[in-house]
Design a protein around this motif. Structure first.
Motif, mmCIF file in Angstrom:
data_model
loop_
_atom_site.group_PDB
_atom_site.id
_atom_site.type_symbol
_atom_site.label_atom_id
_atom_site.label_comp_id
_atom_site.label_asym_id
_atom_site.label_seq_id
_atom_site.Cartn_x
_atom_site.Cartn_y
_atom_site.Cartn_z
ATOM 1 N N UNK A 1 -7.687 -25.237 4.172
ATOM 2 C CA UNK A 1 -6.651 -24.855 3.210
ATOM 3 C C UNK A 1 -6.005 -23.477 3.411
ATOM 4 N N UNK A 2 -4.834 -23.017 3.121
ATOM 5 C CA UNK A 2 -4.299 -21.914 3.257
ATOM 6 C C UNK A 2 -4.111 -21.298 1.765
ATOM 7 N N UNK A 3 -4.368 -19.656 1.756
ATOM 8 C CA UNK A 3 -4.189 -19.179 0.494
ATOM 9 C C UNK A 3 -3.114 -17.886 0.837
ATOM 10 N N UNK A 4 -2.319 -17.646 -0.207
ATOM 11 C CA UNK A 4 -1.448 -16.381 -0.111
ATOM 12 C C UNK A 4 -1.680 -15.311 -1.069
ATOM 13 N N UNK A 5 -2.306 -14.144 -0.729
ATOM 14 C CA UNK A 5 -2.372 -13.195 -1.846
ATOM 15 C C UNK A 5 -1.596 -11.924 -1.615
ATOM 16 N N UNK A 6 -1.206 -11.342 -2.430
ATOM 17 C CA UNK A 6 -0.418 -9.915 -2.219
ATOM 18 C C UNK A 6 -1.315 -8.813 -2.166
ATOM 19 N N UNK A 7 -1.249 -8.219 -1.013
ATOM 20 C CA UNK A 7 -2.152 -6.922 -0.974
ATOM 21 C C UNK A 7 -1.037 -5.609 -0.828
ATOM 22 N N UNK A 8 -1.552 -4.460 -0.612
ATOM 23 C CA UNK A 8 -0.746 -3.345 -0.543
ATOM 24 C C UNK A 8 -1.144 -2.255 0.494
ATOM 25 N N UNK A 9 -0.320 -1.564 1.202
ATOM 26 C CA UNK A 9 -0.881 -0.592 2.124
ATOM 27 C C UNK A 9 0.032 0.839 1.830
ATOM 28 N N UNK A 10 -0.221 1.949 2.349
ATOM 29 C CA UNK A 10 0.720 3.082 1.907
ATOM 30 C C UNK A 10 1.183 3.457 3.506
ATOM 31 N N UNK A 11 2.557 3.683 3.477
ATOM 32 C CA UNK A 11 3.057 4.262 4.667
ATOM 33 C C UNK A 11 3.810 5.606 4.279
ATOM 34 N N UNK A 12 3.279 6.808 4.844
ATOM 35 C CA UNK A 12 3.739 8.055 4.355
ATOM 36 C C UNK A 12 3.288 8.112 2.789
ATOM 37 N N UNK A 13 4.459 8.214 2.155
ATOM 38 C CA UNK A 13 4.105 8.493 0.564
ATOM 39 C C UNK A 13 4.468 7.129 -0.400
ATOM 40 N N UNK A 14 4.826 6.143 0.519
ATOM 41 C CA UNK A 14 5.242 5.184 -0.207
ATOM 42 C C UNK A 14 4.289 3.687 -0.018
ATOM 43 N N UNK A 15 4.359 3.141 -1.088
ATOM 44 C CA UNK A 15 3.494 1.732 -0.795
ATOM 45 C C UNK A 15 4.262 0.684 -0.405
ATOM 46 N N UNK A 16 3.679 -0.157 0.327
ATOM 47 C CA UNK A 16 4.410 -1.416 0.888
ATOM 48 C C UNK A 16 3.479 -2.745 0.583
ATOM 49 N N UNK A 17 4.192 -3.672 0.006
ATOM 50 C CA UNK A 17 3.477 -4.690 -0.392
ATOM 51 C C UNK A 17 3.225 -5.688 1.054
ATOM 52 N N UNK A 18 2.193 -6.164 1.057
ATOM 53 C CA UNK A 18 1.841 -6.912 2.215
ATOM 54 C C UNK A 18 1.104 -8.270 1.718
ATOM 55 N N UNK A 19 1.765 -9.350 2.446
ATOM 56 C CA UNK A 19 1.248 -10.848 2.227
ATOM 57 C C UNK A 19 -0.224 -11.136 3.185
ATOM 58 N N UNK A 20 -1.334 -11.298 2.143
ATOM 59 C CA UNK A 20 -2.460 -11.578 3.033
ATOM 60 C C UNK A 20 -2.670 -13.157 3.094
ATOM 61 N N UNK A 21 -2.202 -13.696 4.331
ATOM 62 C CA UNK A 21 -2.385 -15.166 4.380
ATOM 63 C C UNK A 21 -3.884 -15.649 4.777
ATOM 64 N N UNK A 22 -4.484 -16.373 4.048
ATOM 65 C CA UNK A 22 -5.879 -16.778 4.688
ATOM 66 C C UNK A 22 -5.782 -18.424 4.932
ATOM 67 N N UNK A 23 -6.185 -18.470 6.289
ATOM 68 C CA UNK A 23 -6.222 -19.989 6.505
ATOM 69 C C UNK A 23 -7.748 -20.330 7.111
#
Ligand SMILES: Nc1ncnc2c1ncn2[C@@H]1O[C@H](COP(=O)(O)OP(=O)(O)O)[C@@H](O)[C@H]1O
Ligand SMILES: [Mg+2]
Length: 402
Positions: A1-23
């Motif tokens: 089954x597939x799951x999609x969770x939103x995570x986050x990382x930092x580039x420079x001084x800004x945060x970026x939302x990252x989609x964490x897909x787990x299959x």
């Protein structure tokens, strides 16, 4: 089954939302992480596996693929442990939650092998990015609570300390109240510097100059013999600067949050920073750098004071790097894959002795002063220094201590 969770990382001084897909699919038991993960993210599989098992959940003996999207951004840090673990538990149906809520929350946190949630760097920019993207809830490690409190209202920050706590919260079995935001409270009321401008005795002309520099935002060069109080005066300069505004506190805390440093006792920077790097500092240490650039001393001094004690001892190339931040209030670091701009608006303070022995211009040690006088002249008239040394040698008895 597939799951999609939103995570986050930092580039420079800004945060970026990252989609964490787990299959989780049928096949040989492998755990693959794709989507430009750095080594800390790649290593997360071992932490996640141990944490899931040690919390009493079943780790699937199947083919697990974790994709971090968008795939062209380099993902850094250990903050993906928690969203990956939650994704695996959801994909194996250990955790059952309402899928329509997926887009409304974001999860950040490092896992320990026993399932505890550890703090991560850069939580504040992540919260701000999530808020901008319309996320209504962000789950963060409880250890990051202090800096998370400075975030403006508009997003619920949920502090967690263990993986089971997150699972129960997401399944709707327990309710965790969000961290109350600090906005509106006067943060700068009890700012402690440990020293005070009133400690300075006399030196009226210097104090006046410092007051003018504080009100006009000017840079200062202090020049005088050793023991005249240069370092002491510079350390007391931030205490006469105006209190930081909420925006300034937010900006400075963001930089310290990314650098994983504390400005003082607390993670919240309410006092103006005072950075005094040693003169042996490298280029990257001063302006920031590394393969994935981190803020340097100029950015850590943002909204505060950068103090360069014993200025002539600093390497020439290091001092020349200060031109851009002093002129523009920002510093741009270019690397092969990215160009990042960090804020760096500070009052530059420098202190120096007038000559190598330090007593040029004072009548304390006459012989040393004579040597320094001639050494200084050497730059302009090389022959004079030799004449000077011969002169001192000849008349050394008559020019001893006055
Ligand atoms: N104007 C002053 N008022 C009070 N103490 C002073 C003053 N000037 C110097 N001192 C004392 O002298 C010490 C040495 O001063 P320092 O700042 O280290 O000198 P410098 O950096 O010029 O070599 C300080 O720690 C402080 O105790
Ligand atoms: Mg000094």
């Amino acid at each position: 089954m597939l799951s999609k969770i939103t995570g986050c990382t930092v580039i420079g001084i800004h945060g970026w939302l990252i989609e964490v897909e787990v299959d989780v699919a049928l096949g040989l038991p492998v755990f693959a992480t794709v989507g430009l993960p750095d080594s800390a993210v790649r290593e997360s599989r071992d932490r996640v596996k141990a944490a899931i098992k040690n919390c009493g959940y079943e780790f699937p003996s199947r083919k697990i693929t974790v994709n971090l999207a968008p795939a062209d951004i380099k993902k850094e840090g250990s903050g993906f442990d928690l969203p990956i673990a939650v994704g695996i538990l959801e994909a194996t149906e250990t955790l059952v939650m309402d899928r329509s809520r997926h887009k409304t929350f974001c999860i950040v946190g490092e896992l320990s092998l026993d399932g505890g949630v550890r703090k991560v760097n850069g939580v504040l920019p992540m919260i701000l990015a999530a808020r901008e993207q319309g996320i209504s809830k962000i789950i963060v490690p409880v250890e990051n609570m202090e800096e998370a409190r400075v975030s403006p209202p508009g997003i619920d920050v949920i502090p967690v300390s263990t993986l089971p706590e997150v699972v129960e919260y997401l399944a709707g079995l327990v309710d965790i109240s969000p961290i109350p935001p600090l906005s509106g409270t006067p943060l700068t009321e009890n700012v402690e510097y440990g020293v005070d401008f009133s400690d300075i005795k006399g030196q009226k002309h210097v104090k006046r100059a410092l007051e003018i520099a504080a009100s006009g935002g000017h840079n200062v060069l202090l020049k005088g013999p050793p023991g005249s109080g240069k370092t002491m005066l510079a350390k007391r300069f931030p205490t006469i600067l105006p209190d930081m505004s909420l925006d300034e506190i937010l900006e400075t805390t963001k930089i310290y949050s990314i650098a994983g440093k504390k400005a003082g006792e607390s993670l919240l920077c309410t006092a103006r920073p005072f950075r005094a790097p040693h003169h042996s500092i490298s280029d990257a240490g001063l302006i920031g750098g590394g393969t994935s650039p981190r803020p340097g001393e100029v950015s850590l001094a943002h909204n505060g004071v950068l103090f360069l004690d014993e200025l002539p001892e600093f390497k020439k190339n290091v001092l020349e790097l200060l031109r851009q931040p002093v002129e523009e209030g920002t510093v741009t670091i270019v690397r092969a894959k990215m160009a990042l701009t960090f804020p760096a608006r500070f009052s530059l303070f420098a202190a120096m002795n007038p000559c190598p022995c330090g007593f040029y211009g004072t009548a304390k040690i006459a012989a040393t002063v004579q040597v320094c006088r001639f050494t200084n002249m050497k730059a302009e008239f090389p022959a004079l220094s030799w004449i000077g040394l011969i002169f001192i040698w000849k008349f050394r008895r008559s020019i001893t201590m006055k």
